[in-house]
Design a protein around this motif. Sequence first.
Motif, PDB file in Angstrom:
ATOM      1  N   VAL A 134       0.859  -1.191   0.000  1.00 45.89           N
ATOM      2  CA  VAL A 134       0.000   0.000   0.000  1.00 45.89           C
ATOM      3  C   VAL A 134       0.895   1.240   0.000  1.00 45.89           C
ATOM      4  N   PRO A 135       0.732   2.136  -0.974  1.00 48.20           N
ATOM      5  CA  PRO A 135       1.573   3.334  -1.047  1.00 48.20           C
ATOM      6  C   PRO A 135       1.476   4.204   0.199  1.00 48.20           C
ATOM      7  N   ALA A 136       2.585   4.853   0.544  1.00 47.07           N
ATOM      8  CA  ALA A 136       2.679   5.845   1.628  1.00 47.07           C
ATOM      9  C   ALA A 136       2.498   5.244   3.015  1.00 47.07           C
ATOM     10  N   GLU A 137       2.607   3.931   3.138  1.00 42.53           N
ATOM     11  CA  GLU A 137       2.301   3.292   4.412  1.00 42.53           C
ATOM     12  C   GLU A 137       3.512   3.162   5.328  1.00 42.53           C
ATOM     13  N   THR A 138       3.248   3.267   6.634  1.00 45.13           N
ATOM     14  CA  THR A 138       4.240   2.994   7.673  1.00 45.13           C
ATOM     15  C   THR A 138       3.921   1.649   8.308  1.00 45.13           C
ATOM     16  N   THR A 139       4.826   1.155   9.157  1.00 45.46           N
ATOM     17  CA  THR A 139       4.562  -0.110   9.846  1.00 45.46           C
ATOM     18  C   THR A 139       3.373   0.021  10.799  1.00 45.46           C
ATOM     19  N   ARG A 140       3.154   1.217  11.346  1.00 44.31           N
ATOM     20  CA  ARG A 140       2.008   1.413  12.254  1.00 44.31           C
ATOM     21  C   ARG A 140       0.702   1.166  11.513  1.00 44.31           C
ATOM     22  N   LEU A 141       0.563   1.743  10.337  1.00 43.26           N
ATOM     23  CA  LEU A 141      -0.641   1.541   9.541  1.00 43.26           C
ATOM     24  C   LEU A 141      -0.725   0.107   9.026  1.00 43.26           C
ATOM     25  N   ALA A 142       0.419  -0.469   8.711  1.00 46.05           N
ATOM     26  CA  ALA A 142       0.438  -1.830   8.178  1.00 46.05           C
ATOM     27  C   ALA A 142      -0.149  -2.836   9.163  1.00 46.05           C
ATOM     28  N   LEU A 143       0.047  -2.604  10.443  1.00 49.72           N
ATOM     29  CA  LEU A 143      -0.476  -3.533  11.450  1.00 49.72           C
ATOM     30  C   LEU A 143      -2.003  -3.590  11.422  1.00 49.72           C
ATOM     31  N   ALA A 186      10.774   6.382   8.190  1.00 51.33           N
ATOM     32  CA  ALA A 186      11.943   7.241   8.376  1.00 51.33           C
ATOM     33  C   ALA A 186      11.758   8.645   7.813  1.00 51.33           C
ATOM     34  N   SER A 187      10.601   8.931   7.233  1.00 53.88           N
ATOM     35  CA  SER A 187      10.393  10.248   6.622  1.00 53.88           C
ATOM     36  C   SER A 187       9.994  11.290   7.677  1.00 53.88           C
ATOM     37  N   THR A 188      10.289  12.533   7.406  1.00 59.94           N
ATOM     38  CA  THR A 188       9.997  13.584   8.376  1.00 59.94           C
ATOM     39  C   THR A 188       8.494  13.820   8.541  1.00 59.94           C
ATOM     40  N   HIS A 189       7.711  13.582   7.499  1.00 61.54           N
ATOM     41  CA  HIS A 189       6.278  13.875   7.556  1.00 61.54           C
ATOM     42  C   HIS A 189       5.428  12.709   8.046  1.00 61.54           C
ATOM     43  N   ARG A 190       6.012  11.493   8.127  1.00 61.14           N
ATOM     44  CA  ARG A 190       5.252  10.344   8.649  1.00 61.14           C
ATOM     45  C   ARG A 190       6.043   9.611   9.737  1.00 61.14           C
ATOM     46  N   LEU A 191       6.964  10.274  10.321  1.00 62.60           N
ATOM     47  CA  LEU A 191       7.982   9.655  11.179  1.00 62.60           C
ATOM     48  C   LEU A 191       7.419   8.698  12.235  1.00 62.60           C
ATOM     49  N   ILE A 192       7.916   7.476  12.187  1.00 59.32           N
ATOM     50  CA  ILE A 192       7.692   6.466  13.224  1.00 59.32           C
ATOM     51  C   ILE A 192       9.062   6.201  13.844  1.00 59.32           C
ATOM     52  N   GLU A 193       9.205   6.463  15.131  1.00 54.27           N
ATOM     53  CA  GLU A 193      10.516   6.302  15.767  1.00 54.27           C
ATOM     54  C   GLU A 193      11.024   4.867  15.633  1.00 54.27           C
ATOM     55  N   VAL A 194      12.325   4.719  15.644  1.00 50.25           N
ATOM     56  CA  VAL A 194      12.951   3.414  15.399  1.00 50.25           C
ATOM     57  C   VAL A 194      12.455   2.336  16.359  1.00 50.25           C
ATOM     58  N   GLU A 195      12.283   2.675  17.625  1.00 56.83           N
ATOM     59  CA  GLU A 195      11.836   1.675  18.603  1.00 56.83           C
ATOM     60  C   GLU A 195      10.438   1.160  18.280  1.00 56.83           C
ATOM     61  N   GLU A 196       9.538   2.065  17.907  1.00 55.00           N
ATOM     62  CA  GLU A 196       8.194   1.611  17.517  1.00 55.00           C
ATOM     63  C   GLU A 196       8.261   0.796  16.235  1.00 55.00           C
ATOM     64  N   ARG A 243      13.569  12.708   3.488  1.00 61.71           N
ATOM     65  CA  ARG A 243      14.305  11.544   3.962  1.00 61.71           C
ATOM     66  C   ARG A 243      15.801  11.788   3.838  1.00 61.71           C
ATOM     67  N   THR A 244      16.571  11.252   4.770  1.00 58.05           N
ATOM     68  CA  THR A 244      18.027  11.302   4.683  1.00 58.05           C
ATOM     69  C   THR A 244      18.572   9.891   4.820  1.00 58.05           C
ATOM     70  N   ASN A 245      19.727   9.677   4.265  1.00 56.75           N
ATOM     71  CA  ASN A 245      20.341   8.359   4.383  1.00 56.75           C
ATOM     72  C   ASN A 245      20.844   8.098   5.799  1.00 56.75           C
ATOM     73  N   GLU A 246      21.227   9.145   6.494  1.00 60.22           N
ATOM     74  CA  GLU A 246      21.671   8.965   7.872  1.00 60.22           C
ATOM     75  C   GLU A 246      20.547   8.371   8.728  1.00 60.22           C
ATOM     76  N   ARG A 247      19.339   8.923   8.571  1.00 56.54           N
ATOM     77  CA  ARG A 247      18.216   8.414   9.362  1.00 56.54           C
ATOM     78  C   ARG A 247      17.767   7.050   8.840  1.00 56.54           C
ATOM     79  N   THR A 248      17.613   6.908   7.534  1.00 53.89           N
ATOM     80  CA  THR A 248      17.113   5.645   6.974  1.00 53.89           C
ATOM     81  C   THR A 248      18.038   4.484   7.309  1.00 53.89           C
ATOM     82  N   HIS A 249      19.332   4.769   7.394  1.00 53.25           N
ATOM     83  CA  HIS A 249      20.282   3.711   7.738  1.00 53.25           C
ATOM     84  C   HIS A 249      20.008   3.142   9.126  1.00 53.25           C
ATOM     85  N   GLN A 250      19.498   3.957  10.035  1.00 53.56           N
ATOM     86  CA  GLN A 250      19.158   3.474  11.381  1.00 53.56           C
ATOM     87  C   GLN A 250      18.050   2.418  11.309  1.00 53.56           C
ATOM     88  N   TYR A 251      17.125   2.606  10.400  1.00 48.86           N
ATOM     89  CA  TYR A 251      16.026   1.656  10.218  1.00 48.86           C
ATOM     90  C   TYR A 251      16.537   0.384   9.536  1.00 48.86           C
TER      91      TYR A 251
END
Length: 202
Positions: free
Chosen positions: A42-51, A75-85, A118-126
């Motif tokens: 599903v386009p534009a989806e995060t893991t929170r919505l996927a559940l 990992a995007s600034t406009h839909r950010l889900i923190e790494v722990e979640e 999105r940045t590669n620095e942040r996405t790399h954490q995921y």
Amino acid sequence: MKTLVCFGDSITAHELNDDDSLRLTSRVRLSLSKWNVINAGVPAETTRLALTRFQEDVLRHEPDLVTVLFGANDASTHRLIEVEEYKNNLIYMIEKLGPSKIILISPSPVDENEQHARTNERTHQYAKAVKELADTYNTHFIDLWKKMTGRNYKQMLTQDGLHFNKKGYRLLAGLVIQKMEKLKKAKKTKKRFAALAKIQKG
């Protein structure tokens, strides 16, 4: 017929690129004719919505294998889900499916010249979080981050610096197909050894 569910965001969702070249599920379906390949992207989806659709779009099919590819939106600034979640959401999927039925795929790098959310620095954490979970739970794993950063990955992306073009999907689908073929060989070898052990016991 065995069932493969490809679960993810827009990188999984569509069947064809704008130039009518095949994307992920259509390429996998073409190569693995003995599998029922279900597109659950599903386009534009995060893991929170996927559940919220995990039961209906994944578990309901009683799949033999499931590819899980999320992170670009988490990992995007406009839909950010923190790494722990993000990790906890993936853990839920792993525990519901069972580690042997899941192929975790790490998110891919972006072209930062084109991507402002999105940045590669942040996405790399995921991406690192996915690898950690694969190691911890002993799931099947495709390190897409490593595979792409080891190449000229910007040539695999569309003009938006995020989505994949024909080269990108050729790599991604190839890695999925390769992984499934490897699992098939490993299963045959395991059965062969089990048969030999049974003969020796007899």
